[in-house]
Design a protein around this motif. Sequence first.
Motif, PDB file in Angstrom:
ATOM      1  N   LEU A 144      -2.264  10.774  -8.619  1.00  0.00           N
ATOM      2  CA  LEU A 144      -3.111  11.684  -7.860  1.00  0.00           C
ATOM      3  C   LEU A 144      -2.511  13.079  -7.898  1.00  0.00           C
ATOM      4  CD1 LEU A 144      -3.652   9.510  -4.646  1.00  0.00           C
ATOM      5  CD2 LEU A 144      -5.265   9.829  -6.523  1.00  0.00           C
ATOM      6  N   ASP A 161      -5.417  15.384  -4.590  1.00  0.00           N
ATOM      7  CA  ASP A 161      -6.311  14.342  -4.058  1.00  0.00           C
ATOM      8  C   ASP A 161      -7.333  13.803  -5.050  1.00  0.00           C
ATOM      9  OD1 ASP A 161      -5.108  14.333  -1.524  1.00  0.00           O
ATOM     10  OD2 ASP A 161      -6.295  16.060  -0.903  1.00  0.00           O
ATOM     11  N   CYS A 179       5.675   9.561  -3.572  1.00  0.00           N
ATOM     12  CA  CYS A 179       5.410  11.000  -3.610  1.00  0.00           C
ATOM     13  C   CYS A 179       6.418  11.717  -4.490  1.00  0.00           C
ATOM     14  CB  CYS A 179       5.463  11.581  -2.201  1.00  0.00           C
ATOM     15  SG  CYS A 179       4.195  10.897  -1.121  1.00  0.00           S
ATOM     16  N   SER A 187       0.845  -1.201   0.000  1.00  0.00           N
ATOM     17  CA  SER A 187       0.000   0.000   0.000  1.00  0.00           C
ATOM     18  C   SER A 187       0.873   1.240   0.000  1.00  0.00           C
ATOM     19  CB  SER A 187      -0.926  -0.020   1.217  1.00  0.00           C
ATOM     20  OG  SER A 187      -0.148  -0.029   2.388  1.00  0.00           O
ATOM     21  N   GLN A 188       2.096   1.095  -0.481  1.00  0.00           N
ATOM     22  CA  GLN A 188       3.064   2.185  -0.521  1.00  0.00           C
ATOM     23  C   GLN A 188       2.631   3.280  -1.486  1.00  0.00           C
ATOM     24  OE1 GLN A 188       6.849   0.805  -1.789  1.00  0.00           O
ATOM     25  NE2 GLN A 188       7.843   2.771  -1.560  1.00  0.00           N
ATOM     26  N   PHE A 189       2.742   4.498  -1.040  1.00  0.00           N
ATOM     27  CA  PHE A 189       2.498   5.658  -1.887  1.00  0.00           C
ATOM     28  C   PHE A 189       3.854   6.212  -2.285  1.00  0.00           C
ATOM     29  CE2 PHE A 189      -1.493   5.005  -0.068  1.00  0.00           C
ATOM     30  CZ  PHE A 189      -2.443   5.849  -0.594  1.00  0.00           C
ATOM     31  N   LEU A 193      -0.603   1.813 -11.184  1.00  0.00           N
ATOM     32  CA  LEU A 193      -0.708   2.905 -10.232  1.00  0.00           C
ATOM     33  C   LEU A 193      -1.591   4.003 -10.808  1.00  0.00           C
ATOM     34  CD1 LEU A 193       3.126   3.184  -9.603  1.00  0.00           C
ATOM     35  CD2 LEU A 193       1.495   1.982  -8.158  1.00  0.00           C
ATOM     36  N   VAL A 247       1.172  12.198  -6.394  1.00  0.00           N
ATOM     37  CA  VAL A 247       1.326  11.005  -5.555  1.00  0.00           C
ATOM     38  C   VAL A 247       0.880   9.834  -6.404  1.00  0.00           C
ATOM     39  CG1 VAL A 247       0.502   9.815  -3.480  1.00  0.00           C
ATOM     40  CG2 VAL A 247       0.947  12.276  -3.404  1.00  0.00           C
ATOM     41  N   LEU A 248       1.660   8.770  -6.375  1.00  0.00           N
ATOM     42  CA  LEU A 248       1.298   7.540  -7.071  1.00  0.00           C
ATOM     43  C   LEU A 248       0.876   6.527  -6.017  1.00  0.00           C
ATOM     44  CD1 LEU A 248       4.352   7.253  -9.519  1.00  0.00           C
ATOM     45  CD2 LEU A 248       2.252   8.579  -9.793  1.00  0.00           C
ATOM     46  N   ARG A 249      -0.260   5.881  -6.272  1.00  0.00           N
ATOM     47  CA  ARG A 249      -0.717   4.839  -5.352  1.00  0.00           C
ATOM     48  C   ARG A 249      -1.228   3.673  -6.180  1.00  0.00           C
ATOM     49  NH1 ARG A 249      -5.959   4.205  -5.833  1.00  0.00           N
ATOM     50  NH2 ARG A 249      -7.388   5.972  -5.850  1.00  0.00           N
TER      51      ARG A 249
END
Length: 181
Positions: free
Chosen positions: A61, A64, A7, A3-5, A58, A12-14
């Motif tokens: 973002l 948000d 930055c 669940s690493q984001f 991914l 932000v990549l998730r």
Amino acid sequence: MDSQFLCGDQVVLRPASAADIPVLAAIRRTPEVHHRWRGGADLAAAVAEDLAEPGESLVILFQDRVVGYIQWAEEPEPDYRHASIDIYLDPAVHGQGLGTDAVRTLARHLITDLGHHRLEIDPAADNLAAIRCYTKVGFRPVGIMRRHERGADGQWHDSLLMDLLAEELTSSDSPYERGTA
């Protein structure tokens, strides 16, 4: 990636999830993206298929909200080990450096965290905006892959193979990124 984001300076990549399919399908439906990332009549199914492919999917973002998609895959054979990247971004946010930031952020992760020494990306040879974006990150043209990809017009089109060696990754402090060089 768990669940690493990841930055970047602006994004932000998730990890992508099934909940992201509607917004990603809407981005894929825009003419600018659909021209490069078709997927048939059912774009939600095409996005779901992308999320199921080997590698990591991914979302990008910005402030948000999901504004794009970036994926990577790797060649695990030790003598040929490298990773490749693909990306699309909502045209509503083009020209803000978000694509460059997303590619740089993922490239940094692939090099620093996963130990890749070389990355590849292969935009359509006529996609000058994408080529400029990848060049800002440090990718260099390697050569033309002739009739590499079928276009929306049903014809085969060339792609530009670009690669980046770990030591060529630029930082956001690069004069090329700031537009002063």
